[in-house]
Design an enzyme around this catalytic site. Structure first.
Site, short mmCIF file in Angstrom:
data_model
loop_
_atom_site.label_atom_id
_atom_site.label_comp_id
_atom_site.label_asym_id
_atom_site.label_seq_id
_atom_site.Cartn_x
_atom_site.Cartn_y
_atom_site.Cartn_z
N LYS A 56 5.67 -3.21 4.87
CA LYS A 56 6.32 -3.37 6.17
C LYS A 56 7.55 -4.26 6.04
O LYS A 56 8.54 -4.05 6.73
CB LYS A 56 5.34 -3.98 7.18
CG LYS A 56 4.36 -2.95 7.71
CD LYS A 56 3.65 -3.46 8.96
CE LYS A 56 2.34 -4.07 8.62
NZ LYS A 56 1.52 -4.43 9.78
N GLU B 44 -1.69 -5.26 12.44
CA GLU B 44 -0.98 -6.46 12.87
C GLU B 44 0.31 -5.98 13.54
O GLU B 44 1.05 -5.19 12.94
CB GLU B 44 -0.66 -7.35 11.67
CG GLU B 44 -0.05 -8.66 12.11
CD GLU B 44 0.27 -9.62 10.96
OE1 GLU B 44 -0.12 -9.34 9.81
OE2 GLU B 44 0.93 -10.63 11.26
N ARG C 72 -5.67 1.51 -1.18
CA ARG C 72 -4.63 1.85 -0.22
C ARG C 72 -3.88 3.09 -0.68
O ARG C 72 -3.89 3.43 -1.85
CB ARG C 72 -3.69 0.67 0.02
CG ARG C 72 -2.87 0.25 -1.18
CD ARG C 72 -2.22 -1.12 -0.97
NE ARG C 72 -1.33 -1.15 0.19
CZ ARG C 72 -1.51 -1.97 1.23
NH1 ARG C 72 -2.50 -2.81 1.26
NH2 ARG C 72 -0.67 -1.95 2.24
P1 ATP Z 1 0.79 -6.54 6.12
O1 ATP Z 1 1.44 -6.55 4.80
O2 ATP Z 1 1.70 -6.92 7.25
O3 ATP Z 1 -0.59 -7.15 6.21
P2 ATP Z 1 -0.58 -4.07 6.20
O4 ATP Z 1 0.02 -2.89 5.53
O5 ATP Z 1 -1.81 -4.67 5.68
O6 ATP Z 1 0.60 -5.04 6.35
P3 ATP Z 1 -1.83 -4.05 8.78
O7 ATP Z 1 -1.17 -3.85 10.09
O8 ATP Z 1 -2.47 -5.33 8.48
O9 ATP Z 1 -0.75 -3.70 7.71
O10 ATP Z 1 -2.81 -2.85 8.50
C1 ATP Z 1 -3.73 -2.34 9.42
C2 ATP Z 1 -4.81 -1.60 8.68
O11 ATP Z 1 -4.26 -0.54 7.93
C3 ATP Z 1 -5.51 -2.52 7.70
O12 ATP Z 1 -6.90 -2.28 7.79
C4 ATP Z 1 -4.96 -2.10 6.37
O13 ATP Z 1 -5.88 -2.30 5.35
C5 ATP Z 1 -4.66 -0.63 6.58
N1 ATP Z 1 -3.59 -0.19 5.70
C6 ATP Z 1 -2.35 -0.71 5.62
N2 ATP Z 1 -1.63 -0.11 4.65
C7 ATP Z 1 -2.43 0.82 4.10
C8 ATP Z 1 -2.26 1.78 3.06
N3 ATP Z 1 -1.13 1.89 2.37
N4 ATP Z 1 -3.32 2.58 2.77
C9 ATP Z 1 -4.45 2.48 3.47
N5 ATP Z 1 -4.68 1.61 4.45
C10 ATP Z 1 -3.68 0.78 4.79
MG MG Z 2 -2.68 -6.60 6.74
#
Ligand code: ATP
Ligand code: MG
Length: 568
Positions: free
Chosen positions: A274, A37, A264
């Site tokens: 974030k 995102e 994660r």
């Molecule tokens: P938000 O809290 O804004 O949703 P997010 O950390 O989920 O933030 P995204 O931009 O939605 O961020 O994440 C993009 C991809 O990265 C998604 O598929 C998410 O699952 C993955 N991702 C985000 N954080 C992690 C993490 N700590 N470990 C593994 N994968 C992650």
């Molecule tokens: Mg997300």
């Protein structure tokens, strides 16, 4: 395609993909996506997701991985983030080819699918307030209550939804909801919201839309439109999977991707949210998204991390179904391992102590041969100037040495790396403070490194730079962002600020580095002998003021931890 001699899959997701290929579940295709995102910069957690998604695609003949911006929430998103994400993905070494997509490109299709749902009686326009909707939803222990608007006719719903689109209503006046089951034990299935009215401009579609789809609605359909086979996401979406499947089952789509959840990445002594990272940036606790203390890819890059080290780290931690916290020391282990091979050695003195070698000829300068990288002879040698006055590290001298201190002290000898054995014969102190400001030494001309006497035994070797030749530099020493290993990451928790390490950055401005660094390019990485790995700061360094960031000190805490674990 897998063959009988293919090694066993490295993790449960790769095992599922291999199994699906055997049963021809997705017509022999492997197609993943990385869906950030654009509301913040990528961090090391995203690196784990990229290594998984691009990694799996690359491991299979014809495998594909899309980069898709999940840009359905215009109020927090910005093109600035889109460009930064693209640059970070490329930097990490992944290539989306011509498969760059945006969920916002599908807004019209998503709208038409919603119309389908309404026509089937599977979605309705609700006019309760946000607060009422929350109340009606119930709790984990209490079933939800049906909205009085749930029984609106298809005609009314179509009419209202169309008027929502054309901008007739204020934010929050209506929402479109799925009609599933208000008594479901899974709260995600209690008539989840599909569309909200948000009269804000979108960074790509401008003012074209004033209704925006929710993640739970847009994500499965975006995956389906792109022909994704395996939709990999983090564990918190496990409870959303029934909704993911519901959306695809109830709309007329051709492709039904399979959602698979994995744990994660959580790293000790830092944070990955974030929202919190944005707070740190906005409140000035760090200098920006690329502050070398942050776990963002921009921060790690500026700190001196290599893409290979991050990818090796991600491969090593693997993917599993259970949440865990990985020690920062493990990440540090991987950057040391990579830089040990790549980084040329140089000498730099962070806290200089002037040493006058009384018996060294005043005007003499020798060019001494130094090895660029003992791990890699092909990196060759260089010449380091040596003269009568050198700087050594303050901590390499003790006037009153404790029992295990084998470096320089009055009357004692040490070797200067690549040079001579020197002996301390005098100590000059500041009259006022009593601080040692200069040492007087003698050198033994017979002991030059590489000569026949060179092997004479002394207990330690210290690094140095020639005072007349050294360059002045600023060195930034980084320590962990947080004092606590694992401050809780719950959204309500603001307490991480109490855990911020006040000494996460220490700036040393009087450092001296060997003259070969005059031509060091921004971003280039070195091992400062005996100290650690450092890189030229890509933002603040200039030919006039060299600035180095410490990537990681040499001391390998991880090796110690590992050793201790193996001994158990
Ligand atoms: P938000 O809290 O804004 O949703 P997010 O950390 O989920 O933030 P995204 O931009 O939605 O961020 O994440 C993009 C991809 O990265 C998604 O598929 C998410 O699952 C993955 N991702 C985000 N954080 C992690 C993490 N700590 N470990 C593994 N994968 C992650
Ligand atoms: Mg997300």
């Amino acid at each position: 395609m897998t063959t009988p001699d293919t090694p066993a899959p490295a993790d449960f997701i790769r095992a599922i993909v291999a199994q699906d290929l055997r049963t021809n579940k997705h017509g022999g295709r492997v197609h993943t996506r990385f869906p950030p995102e654009p509301n913040g910069y990528l961090h090391i957690g995203h690196a784990k997701s990229m290594c998984l998604n691009f990694g799996i695609a690359n491991e299979h003949e014809g495998g594909l991985c899309n980069l898709r911006f999940d840009d359905t929430n215009p109020s927090t998103e910005d093109v600035e983030y889109v460009e930064a994400v693209k640059s970070d993905v490329r930097w990490l070494g992944f290539d989306w080819g011509d498969r760059l997509f945006y969920a916002s490109d599908y807004f019209e299709q998503l709208y038409q699918y919603a119309v389908q749902l309404i026509k089937k009686g599977k979605a309705y326009v609700d006019s309760l307030s946000a607060e009422e909707i929350r109340d009606y939803r119930g709790t984990l222990t209490k079933p939800g209550k049906e909205s009085p608007y749930r029984t609106r006719s298809v005609e009314d719903n179509l009419d209202l939804f169309q008027r929502m689109r054309t901008g007739e209503f204020e934010d929050g006046a209506h929402v479109l909801r799925a009609k599933i089951n208000m008594a479901s034990p899974n709260i995600n299935l209690r008539d989840p919201t599909l569309y909200r009215i948000r009269r804000v401009a979108h960074h790509r579609t401008g003012d074209k839309w004033c209704i925006y789809p929710t993640y739970d609605y847009a994500h499965p359909l975006s995956d389906s439109i792109e022909g994704i086979t395996h939709s990999l996401c983090t564990l918190e979406f496990e409870d959303h999977r029934p909704l993911y499947d519901w959306v695809l089952d109830e709309t007329e789509v051709e492709c039904h991707p399979q959602q698979i959840e994995f744990a994660r990445l959580n790293l000790s002594h830092t944070m990955m949210s974030k929202r919190k990272l944005l707070e740190l940036v906005e409140q000035g606790h760090v200098t920006g998204w690329d502050d070398p203390r942050l776990p963002t890819l921009m921060g790690l890059r500026r700190r001196g991390y290599t893409p290979a080290a991050i990818r090796n780290f991600c491969d090593h931690i693997g993917v599993a179904k259970r949440d865990a916290v990985v020690e920062m020391a493990l990440l540090e282990h991987f950057i040391r391992e990579d830089l040990n091979r790549r980084a040329p050695r140089v000498m730099a003195v962070l806290r200089p102590l002037r040493v006058v070698i009384d018996n060294y000829p005043e005007a003499q300068v020798e060019k001494l041969e130094a090895v660029n990288n003992p791990e890699d002879p092909t990196m060759g040698t260089r010449k380091v100037p040596f003269s009568r006055v050198v700087y050594i590290e303050q901590e390499d001298f003790r006037e009153d040495p404790p029992s295990k201190f084998f470096r320089l002290a009055p009357g004692r000898e040490v070797r200067l790396r690549y040079a001579y054995i020197i002996k301390c014969v005098g100590v000059v102190k500041d009259e006022r403070t009593g601080e040692v400001v200069e040492l007087h030494c003698t050198y033994d001309p017979e002991t030059r490194s590489g000569s026949s006497q060179a092997g004479r035994k002394v207990k330690s070797t210290v690094h140095w730079v020639s005072a007349a030749h050294a360059l002045q530099a600023e060195v930034r020493l980084y320590d962990s962002l947080l004092l606590q290993a694992n401050p809780s990451e719950t959204p309500e928790d603001q307490d991480y600020r109490a855990s911020l390490n006040p000494n996460s950055l220490q700036t040393l401005t009087a450092c001296r580095v060997e003259p070969s660094l005059a031509s060091a390019a921004p971003g280039s990485r070195y091992q400062f002998e005996r100290l650690g790995y450092f890189c030229v700061d890509a933002v603040d360094s200039s030919p006039h003021v060299l600035v180095f960031n410490r990537t990681v000190p040499l001391r390998d805490t991880w090796a110690k931890i590992e050793k201790a674990q193996q001994g158990r």
